[in-house]
Design a protein around this motif. Structure first.
Motif, mmCIF file in Angstrom:
data_model
loop_
_atom_site.group_PDB
_atom_site.id
_atom_site.type_symbol
_atom_site.label_atom_id
_atom_site.label_comp_id
_atom_site.label_asym_id
_atom_site.label_seq_id
_atom_site.Cartn_x
_atom_site.Cartn_y
_atom_site.Cartn_z
ATOM 1 N N LYS A 75 0.547 -1.113 -0.219
ATOM 2 C CA LYS A 75 -0.348 0.094 0.115
ATOM 3 C C LYS A 75 1.225 0.674 0.173
ATOM 4 O O LYS A 75 2.198 1.440 0.693
ATOM 5 N N VAL A 76 0.663 2.156 -0.953
ATOM 6 C CA VAL A 76 1.591 3.528 -0.443
ATOM 7 C C VAL A 76 0.529 4.589 -0.952
ATOM 8 O O VAL A 76 0.181 4.364 -1.243
ATOM 9 N N HIS A 77 1.117 5.645 -0.110
ATOM 10 C CA HIS A 77 0.344 6.910 -0.709
ATOM 11 C C HIS A 77 1.398 7.121 -1.702
ATOM 12 O O HIS A 77 2.176 8.482 -1.275
ATOM 13 N N LEU A 78 0.412 8.076 -3.311
ATOM 14 C CA LEU A 78 0.920 9.360 -3.608
ATOM 15 C C LEU A 78 0.933 11.003 -3.468
ATOM 16 O O LEU A 78 -1.005 10.993 -2.862
ATOM 17 N N VAL A 79 1.441 11.881 -3.537
ATOM 18 C CA VAL A 79 0.817 12.698 -3.571
ATOM 19 C C VAL A 79 1.065 13.889 -4.960
ATOM 20 O O VAL A 79 2.786 13.627 -5.635
ATOM 21 N N ILE A 80 0.071 13.873 -5.812
ATOM 22 C CA ILE A 80 0.479 14.568 -7.511
ATOM 23 C C ILE A 80 -0.133 15.421 -7.473
ATOM 24 O O ILE A 80 -0.953 16.394 -6.650
ATOM 25 N N SER A 81 0.732 16.740 -7.789
ATOM 26 C CA SER A 81 0.926 18.084 -7.717
ATOM 27 C C SER A 81 -0.558 18.868 -8.913
ATOM 28 O O SER A 81 -0.154 17.883 -9.909
ATOM 29 N N PRO A 82 -1.210 20.139 -8.960
ATOM 30 C CA PRO A 82 -1.520 20.578 -9.801
ATOM 31 C C PRO A 82 -0.939 20.263 -11.415
ATOM 32 O O PRO A 82 -2.294 20.367 -12.249
ATOM 33 N N ASP A 83 0.161 20.513 -11.391
ATOM 34 C CA ASP A 83 0.960 19.949 -12.989
ATOM 35 C C ASP A 83 0.609 18.509 -13.544
ATOM 36 O O ASP A 83 1.225 18.368 -14.834
ATOM 37 N N GLY A 84 0.152 17.845 -12.656
ATOM 38 C CA GLY A 84 0.319 16.450 -13.380
ATOM 39 C C GLY A 84 1.609 15.759 -12.444
ATOM 40 O O GLY A 84 1.650 14.709 -13.016
ATOM 41 N N ASN A 85 2.257 16.168 -11.887
ATOM 42 C CA ASN A 85 3.839 15.672 -11.924
ATOM 43 C C ASN A 85 3.490 14.657 -10.396
ATOM 44 O O ASN A 85 3.199 15.209 -9.448
ATOM 45 N N LEU A 86 4.157 14.361 -10.030
ATOM 46 C CA LEU A 86 4.405 13.137 -9.021
ATOM 47 C C LEU A 86 5.428 14.116 -8.014
ATOM 48 O O LEU A 86 6.775 14.366 -8.219
ATOM 49 N N PHE A 87 4.531 14.398 -6.371
ATOM 50 C CA PHE A 87 5.948 15.383 -5.460
ATOM 51 C C PHE A 87 6.369 14.187 -4.321
ATOM 52 O O PHE A 87 7.062 14.249 -4.027
ATOM 53 N N THR A 88 5.302 13.182 -4.284
ATOM 54 C CA THR A 88 6.163 12.290 -3.567
ATOM 55 C C THR A 88 5.384 11.136 -3.272
ATOM 56 O O THR A 88 4.242 11.296 -3.698
ATOM 57 N N GLU A 118 -8.513 24.189 -13.351
ATOM 58 C CA GLU A 118 -7.981 25.357 -12.373
ATOM 59 C C GLU A 118 -8.763 25.048 -11.451
ATOM 60 O O GLU A 118 -10.007 24.868 -11.370
ATOM 61 N N GLY A 119 -8.104 25.559 -10.031
ATOM 62 C CA GLY A 119 -8.544 25.810 -9.072
ATOM 63 C C GLY A 119 -8.494 24.432 -8.452
ATOM 64 O O GLY A 119 -8.980 24.498 -7.127
ATOM 65 N N VAL A 120 -8.104 23.319 -8.814
ATOM 66 C CA VAL A 120 -7.992 22.044 -8.016
ATOM 67 C C VAL A 120 -6.333 21.374 -7.498
ATOM 68 O O VAL A 120 -5.763 21.921 -8.040
ATOM 69 N N PRO A 121 -6.463 21.156 -6.337
ATOM 70 C CA PRO A 121 -5.787 21.063 -5.892
ATOM 71 C C PRO A 121 -5.056 19.510 -5.528
ATOM 72 O O PRO A 121 -5.274 19.515 -6.383
ATOM 73 N N LYS A 122 -3.779 20.257 -4.881
ATOM 74 C CA LYS A 122 -2.783 19.049 -5.306
ATOM 75 C C LYS A 122 -3.715 17.194 -4.977
ATOM 76 O O LYS A 122 -4.665 17.708 -3.757
ATOM 77 N N ALA A 123 -3.288 16.129 -5.557
ATOM 78 C CA ALA A 123 -4.492 14.436 -4.551
ATOM 79 C C ALA A 123 -3.914 14.081 -4.071
ATOM 80 O O ALA A 123 -2.667 13.810 -4.223
ATOM 81 N N ASP A 124 -4.261 13.578 -3.710
ATOM 82 C CA ASP A 124 -3.117 12.327 -2.289
ATOM 83 C C ASP A 124 -4.166 11.199 -3.118
ATOM 84 O O ASP A 124 -5.687 11.170 -2.899
ATOM 85 N N VAL A 125 -3.682 10.309 -3.316
ATOM 86 C CA VAL A 125 -4.182 9.126 -3.707
ATOM 87 C C VAL A 125 -3.051 7.963 -2.613
ATOM 88 O O VAL A 125 -2.102 7.653 -2.687
ATOM 89 N N ASP A 126 -4.399 6.716 -2.770
ATOM 90 C CA ASP A 126 -3.988 5.899 -1.813
ATOM 91 C C ASP A 126 -4.098 4.489 -2.632
ATOM 92 O O ASP A 126 -5.298 4.037 -3.280
ATOM 93 N N LEU A 127 -2.958 3.613 -3.058
ATOM 94 C CA LEU A 127 -3.274 2.434 -3.185
ATOM 95 C C LEU A 127 -2.406 1.255 -3.386
ATOM 96 O O LEU A 127 -1.898 1.459 -2.716
ATOM 97 N N SER A 128 -3.699 -0.029 -3.427
ATOM 98 C CA SER A 128 -3.029 -1.111 -3.372
ATOM 99 C C SER A 128 -2.634 -1.407 -4.252
ATOM 100 O O SER A 128 -2.941 -1.888 -5.110
ATOM 101 N N LEU A 129 -1.469 -2.385 -4.254
ATOM 102 C CA LEU A 129 0.228 -2.780 -5.562
ATOM 103 C C LEU A 129 -0.523 -4.230 -4.662
ATOM 104 O O LEU A 129 0.114 -5.232 -3.956
ATOM 105 N N HIS A 130 -1.155 -5.396 -6.202
ATOM 106 C CA HIS A 130 -1.107 -6.508 -5.281
ATOM 107 C C HIS A 130 -0.369 -7.294 -6.121
ATOM 108 O O HIS A 130 -0.077 -7.586 -7.637
#
Length: 311
Positions: A75-88, A118-130
């Motif tokens: 299980k991983v947690h991704l933070v994606i910036s509004p420009d579409g690039n992975l932050f962490t 426009e106006g959408v903040p960063k996205a927090d995404v939780d993924l389960s990788l099987h």
């Protein structure tokens, strides 16, 4: 952390089932609801589809885990910036296997998606990788066995995988650019240089690539990692210590390869250090095959192997 009882039981079902003639693994089930998306959120649905497409191209089952009959969920947690690039990206729950954790933690490095509305903040995404064992390492796979890809989200099995690049792109001239110091989704950044790759097999069957970038020729052995291929380029000039660029490319549509690079740095003690300088690769391959590929063993040859599948 350990897998849940239900997850362990399901994984065990794949581990213990014998392989027989005509065997094909059953489709896996998602182990959690982590990968669910709000039905009305169209742009997030689109983002998840792009993350799934990245997984499909980049995920691989580590050899060590497959040889040790290890399966599980990372299980991983991704933070994606509004420009579409992975932050962490962070590992939030272990599978119990160091090899699987390492593969799951690194698979989304370099990922990017379309910029957010426009106006959408960063996205927090939780993924389960099987990572699911389709068969044990000591089981003999019957002749004619055809792997069945799972339709469950973010799932991969330990069936043998061959890179389509070494099946469909051999002896075809792939031409395009390598962008140094670029930023995905920001075309104004970076320095673009002409590049060309020709993949071929030597008479002994080993895969190699003739690679030209910025006017420098290179002949390198190629390593398959899942659907991707990797090779190590020439030592970078004007560096204090020897530094080699490692290239990774993957199929990205018909007759098209995308990729990225990092560098392997050796200090004066001979210790290797990774330095991700991140050139982006964009190649379009001709449909015609070359009748033959010739090379010079002593000219611009790199014998340093690429990183490949980590142990």
């Amino acid at each position: 952390m350990r897998l849940s009882v239900a997850s362990s039981a399901l994984a065990a079902a794949f581990v213990l089932a014998p392989v027989v003639a005509g065997y094909a693994p059953a489709l896996c089930q998602d182990f959690s609801i982590t990968n669910q998306v709000e039905p009305a959120n169209a742009w997030r649905h689109d983002m998840m589809r792009q993350l799934q497409a990245w997984w499909d191209a980049h995920a691989y089952y580590p050899r060590h885990a497959s040889n040790s009959d290890e399966g599980g969920t990372v299980k991983v947690h991704l933070v994606i910036s509004p420009d579409g690039n992975l932050f962490t990206t962070n590992l939030v729950e272990s599978s119990g296997s160091r090899s699987l954790d390492a593969a799951g933690s690194s698979v989304f490095h370099g990922v990017f998606v379309r910029p957010f509305p426009e106006g959408v903040p960063k996205a927090d995404v939780d993924l389960s990788l099987h990572y699911v064992l389709a068969h044990r390492h000591d089981q003999t796979v019957a002749a004619g066995y055809t792997p069945v890809a799972s339709k469950s989200p973010f799932t991969i099995m330990n069936d043998p995988v061959k890179s389509p690049i070494l099946d469909t792109m051999l002896q075809r001239t792939c031409t395009g650019t390598v962008t140094r110091n670029g930023i995905p989704n920001h075309p104004v950044y970076g320095m673009r240089v002409w590049a060309q790759a020709i993949f071929f097999r030597k008479p002994d069957g080993t895969p190699w690539v003739k690679f030209y970038v910025g006017g420098y020729p290179n002949l390198s052995p190629v390593t398959e990692v899942g659907k991707m291929v990797q090779w190590t380029g020439l030592v970078l000039p004007q560096q204090k210590w020897p530094e080699y660029i490692q290239y990774t490319v993957w199929p990205d549509g018909d007759n098209h390869l995308s990729g990225a690079g990092g560098s392997l740095l050796y200090d004066r003690f001979g210790v290797a250090h990774n330095n991700n300088i991140g050139p982006q690769i964009d190649l379009t391959c001709a449909t015609e095959m070359l009748p033959a590929v010739t090379w010079n063993e002593g000219f611009a040859q790199t014998l340093i192997g690429p990183p490949g599948d980590p142990p």
